[in-house]
Design an enzyme around this catalytic site. Structure first.
Site, PDB file in Angstrom:
ATOM      1  CG  ASP A 181     -10.922 -16.715   7.999  1.00 46.20           C
ATOM      2  OD1 ASP A 181     -10.071 -15.863   8.325  1.00 46.20           O
ATOM      3  OD2 ASP A 181     -10.828 -17.416   6.973  1.00 46.20           O
ATOM      4  CE  LYS A 216      -1.743  -2.215  11.370  1.00 46.21           C
ATOM      5  NZ  LYS A 216      -0.774  -1.249  10.836  1.00 46.21           N
ATOM      6  CG  ASN A 254      -3.879 -11.569   2.682  1.00 47.80           C
ATOM      7  OD1 ASN A 254      -2.812 -10.988   2.827  1.00 47.80           O
ATOM      8  ND2 ASN A 254      -4.736 -11.719   3.668  1.00 47.80           N
ATOM      9  NE  ARG A 265     -12.822 -11.503   5.377  1.00 52.39           N
ATOM     10  CZ  ARG A 265     -13.590 -12.478   5.876  1.00 52.39           C
ATOM     11  NH1 ARG A 265     -14.878 -12.507   5.593  1.00 52.39           N
ATOM     12  NH2 ARG A 265     -13.068 -13.402   6.652  1.00 52.39           N
ATOM     13  CB  SER A 325      -6.253  -3.240   9.911  1.00 54.80           C
ATOM     14  OG  SER A 325      -6.903  -4.407   9.475  1.00 54.80           O
ATOM     15  NE  ARG A 361      -7.673 -17.394   7.051  1.00 55.67           N
ATOM     16  CZ  ARG A 361      -7.244 -16.479   6.180  1.00 55.67           C
ATOM     17  NH1 ARG A 361      -6.108 -16.664   5.533  1.00 55.67           N
ATOM     18  NH2 ARG A 361      -7.962 -15.403   5.924  1.00 55.67           N
ATOM     19  N   PRO A 362      -9.216 -20.864  11.311  1.00 53.57           N
ATOM     20  CG  PRO A 362      -7.944 -22.133  12.789  1.00 53.57           C
ATOM     21  CD  PRO A 362      -8.124 -21.848  11.330  1.00 53.57           C
ATOM     22  CE1 TYR A 392      -1.408  -5.943  11.133  1.00 48.76           C
ATOM     23  CE2 TYR A 392      -3.570  -6.963  10.893  1.00 48.76           C
ATOM     24  CZ  TYR A 392      -2.647  -6.019  10.505  1.00 48.76           C
ATOM     25  OH  TYR A 392      -2.962  -5.139   9.510  1.00 48.76           O
ATOM     26  CG  ASP A 402      10.338  -0.011   3.628  1.00 49.37           C
ATOM     27  OD1 ASP A 402       9.230   0.180   3.121  1.00 49.37           O
ATOM     28  OD2 ASP A 402      10.678  -1.108   4.128  1.00 49.37           O
ATOM     29  CG  ASN A 403      12.598  -2.706   8.327  1.00 46.86           C
ATOM     30  OD1 ASN A 403      11.860  -3.048   7.412  1.00 46.86           O
ATOM     31  ND2 ASN A 403      12.462  -3.158   9.565  1.00 46.86           N
ATOM     32  CB  ILE A 451      -0.957  -0.008   1.210  1.00 46.10           C
ATOM     33  CG1 ILE A 451      -1.748  -1.323   1.239  1.00 46.10           C
ATOM     34  CG2 ILE A 451      -1.918   1.179   1.152  1.00 46.10           C
ATOM     35  CD1 ILE A 451      -2.559  -1.544   2.506  1.00 46.10           C
TER      36      ILE A 451
HETATM   37  C1  UD1 Z   1      -6.740 -10.973   6.447  1.00 46.02           C
HETATM   38  C2  UD1 Z   1      -6.392 -10.828   7.893  1.00 46.02           C
HETATM   39  C3  UD1 Z   1      -6.593  -9.385   8.283  1.00 46.02           C
HETATM   40  C4  UD1 Z   1      -5.727  -8.486   7.403  1.00 46.02           C
HETATM   41  C5  UD1 Z   1      -6.092  -8.729   5.935  1.00 46.02           C
HETATM   42  C6  UD1 Z   1      -5.130  -7.977   5.044  1.00 46.02           C
HETATM   43  C7  UD1 Z   1      -6.842 -13.020   8.918  1.00 46.02           C
HETATM   44  C8  UD1 Z   1      -7.740 -13.809   9.818  1.00 46.02           C
HETATM   45  N1  UD1 Z   1      -7.198 -11.725   8.688  1.00 46.02           N
HETATM   46  O1  UD1 Z   1      -8.121 -10.634   6.302  1.00 46.02           O
HETATM   47  O2  UD1 Z   1      -6.229  -9.200   9.626  1.00 46.02           O
HETATM   48  O3  UD1 Z   1      -5.958  -7.133   7.712  1.00 46.02           O
HETATM   49  O4  UD1 Z   1      -5.964 -10.116   5.646  1.00 46.02           O
HETATM   50  O5  UD1 Z   1      -5.541  -8.015   3.729  1.00 46.02           O
HETATM   51  O6  UD1 Z   1      -5.846 -13.506   8.399  1.00 46.02           O
HETATM   52  N2  UD1 Z   1      -9.663 -17.395   1.845  1.00 46.02           N
HETATM   53  C9  UD1 Z   1      -9.754 -18.645   1.281  1.00 46.02           C
HETATM   54  N3  UD1 Z   1      -8.610 -19.245   0.856  1.00 46.02           N
HETATM   55  C10 UD1 Z   1      -7.371 -18.660   0.946  1.00 46.02           C
HETATM   56  C11 UD1 Z   1      -7.287 -17.371   1.523  1.00 46.02           C
HETATM   57  C12 UD1 Z   1      -8.452 -16.776   1.970  1.00 46.02           C
HETATM   58  O7  UD1 Z   1     -10.848 -19.228   1.182  1.00 46.02           O
HETATM   59  O8  UD1 Z   1      -6.374 -19.260   0.536  1.00 46.02           O
HETATM   60  C13 UD1 Z   1     -10.894 -16.704   2.285  1.00 46.02           C
HETATM   61  C14 UD1 Z   1     -10.942 -16.332   3.755  1.00 46.02           C
HETATM   62  O9  UD1 Z   1     -11.517 -17.372   4.506  1.00 46.02           O
HETATM   63  C15 UD1 Z   1     -11.815 -15.070   3.708  1.00 46.02           C
HETATM   64  C16 UD1 Z   1     -11.494 -14.431   2.344  1.00 46.02           C
HETATM   65  O10 UD1 Z   1     -10.956 -15.484   1.564  1.00 46.02           O
HETATM   66  O11 UD1 Z   1     -13.180 -15.420   3.708  1.00 46.02           O
HETATM   67  C17 UD1 Z   1     -10.477 -13.314   2.431  1.00 46.02           C
HETATM   68  O12 UD1 Z   1      -9.321 -13.773   3.131  1.00 46.02           O
HETATM   69  P1  UD1 Z   1      -7.986 -12.889   3.225  1.00 46.02           P
HETATM   70  O13 UD1 Z   1      -7.610 -12.374   1.890  1.00 46.02           O
HETATM   71  O14 UD1 Z   1      -6.968 -13.690   3.971  1.00 46.02           O
HETATM   72  O15 UD1 Z   1      -8.433 -11.634   4.073  1.00 46.02           O
HETATM   73  P2  UD1 Z   1      -9.102 -11.563   5.544  1.00 46.02           P
HETATM   74  O16 UD1 Z   1      -9.137 -12.881   6.183  1.00 46.02           O
HETATM   75  O17 UD1 Z   1     -10.377 -10.815   5.422  1.00 46.02           O
END
Ligand code: UD1
Length: 341
Positions: A294, A152, A198, A230, A124, A291-292, A148, A31-32, A12
């Protein structure tokens, strides 16, 4: 007069540096490079045709930090630097508290010493934890449920205390929803060092063949198709939101929180479908356990940012997918020229 951007080489951060340069600001980056690459900043200069000043240093190193304030006329600070992986923060909470909190305290101390009181902080939507309701507005209760997220939240509170002690500060706390996508040039984008946590970078790495299959974490959530919802926001829209917040902070005092999202929620399956449409590729996936940590659904009430900053996200989900895919195909190894063995 210049804007200091900490963590400016990150995902970002570098998009924000680009928008700042385009808007005519002088930009200084600290930046480090612990989780970023100097190439991102070289490319920002290439795209904009403008120069920025880069200091490779750690905010925990107070002496070096002070030289940046001594050598430059800094008008305002945008603070991105910090660790950001939820799972890692559970395993190593002390390093998260040390890095994120102490570095912010050092930075604020230096700002105070040099009378720099305009501050934009990278917070966040994680601070909301499991939301009581969606869309989430800024007044919702804060229940971050991992170290984390708690860093914040704590930093937000530290900054509120700072304002209480001196009403000349102007502080924007920007709570991001889920930034994805990349600059339309395809030259800068998200560059995960390991296997991505992500969703979007995971999808693009499956699409390009680096990963085999996407695991979808649960299809039994109380959502329209059972997968998590999301608020995905294009990183360029998000970067522009920082410029708007900065402009506002230059003209007021106070502490304000703003949600930066689109206000629209997409499920995992809907994001996969949008990506498939844009790329013309099929993304193989399997449904696995949740995922725990979520949550079922998270999307923003964005009316405050619209009303007070005059900012709205303008790019839709297909543009986000298109730009993420362009970045991935043009840079299969991120900022490295080839995969290091
Ligand atoms: C995650 C972080 C959040 C951080 C954000 C940054 C967690 C629990 N939360 O948010 O703190 O600010 O990233 O962008 O890690 N999913 C899948 N398969 C994958 C990856 C994700 O099904 O391989 C799903 C997740 O269950 C969720 C959605 O995709 O429903 C988005 O996931 P992700 O991109 O990791 O974002 P967050 O979990 O919302």
């Amino acid at each position: 007069m210049a804007i200091l951007v900490t963590g400016g080489a990150g995902y970002i951060g570098c998009h924000t540096c680009l928008e700042l340069l385009d808007a005519g600001y002088d930009v200084i980056v600290i930046d480090n490079f612990s989780n970023s690459h100097p190439e991102s900043l070289r490319r920002v200069m290439e795209i904009t045709g403008k120069k920025l000043t880069v200091y490779s240093l750690d905010l925990l190193d107070k002496k070096s930090l002070e030289t940046v304030f001594q050598q430059n006329q800094i008008e305002a600070v945008i603070h991105f630097a910090g660790l950001k992986a939820v799972g890692e923060s559970v395993l190593f909470p002390l390093s998260y508290y040390q890095t994120n909190i102490l570095s912010t305290v050092n930075l604020c101390e230096m700002m105070k010493r040099y009378d720099v009181k305009h501050f934009v902080f990278s917070s966040s939507a994680t601070v909301y934890g499991i939301p009581e309701q969606v869309p989430i507005c800024e007044k919702a209760s804060l229940r971050a449920n991992n170290p984390y997220g708690r860093t914040k939240r704590m930093i937000e509170e530290i900054l509120r205390d700072l304002f209480q002690s001196d009403p000349n500060w102007s502080i924007a706390l920007l709570r991001y929803f889920n930034p994805i996508g990349a600059h339309e040039s395809g030259k800068i984008g998200e560059n995960p060092k390991e296997i991505p946590n992500n969703l979007m970078p995971y999808i693009t790495q499956v699409a390009i063949g680096k990963l085999q299959v996407l695991s979808i974490y649960g299809n039994d959530y109380p959502t329209r198709d059972g997968t998590g919802i999301r608020d995905y926001i294009h990183v360029v829209d998000l970067a522009k939101g920082h410029v708007k917040a900065l402009e506002k902070m230059m003209t007021t005092t106070g502490v304000e929180t703003y949600n930066l999202g689109t206000g629209k929620g997409y499920s995992v399956l809907e994001l996969v479908a949008a990506f498939e449409k844009v790329s013309g590729l099929k993304i193989p996936y399997k449904i696995v356990e949740r995922r725990p940590g979520d949550i079922a659904a998270s999307f923003a009430d964005v009316s405050k940012a619209k009303r007070e900053l005059g900012w709205v996200a303008s790019k839709g989900i297909e543009e986000m997918c298109r730009d993420a895919w362009k970045w991935q195909t043009q840079n299969p190894y991120g900022y490295e020229s080839r995969k290091e063995q």
